[in-house]
Design a protein around this motif. Structure first.
Motif: not given
Length: 64
Positions: A10-17, A37-43
């Motif tokens: 779902h994190r990948r799907a959110l990134y793609d969106l 994206h993960l480093a700046e928004r999720i992690d």
């Protein structure tokens, strides 16, 4: 995000969106890589899955 599950898929799907939607922003530079994206928004310490609101099209399970 919390309701559908904060999973890697779902994190990948959110990134793609997010990436697809960013194409509509005038003069937008190249979009983040998935890792950035993960480093700046999720992690981050401030990320909360319950704070990410997703709108779904009817009962479909696919993200748009």
């Amino acid at each position: 995000m919390a309701a559908v599950g904060d999973t890697a898929e779902h994190r990948r799907a959110l990134y793609d969106l997010d990436r697809a939607c960013s194409a509509d922003i005038p003069r937008r530079r190249e979009f983040y890589t998935f890792d950035a994206h993960l480093a700046e928004r999720i992690d981050t310490a401030t990320y909360r899955p319950e704070g990410v609101v997703l709108a779904r099209d009817g009962g479909t399970s696919r993200w748009r």
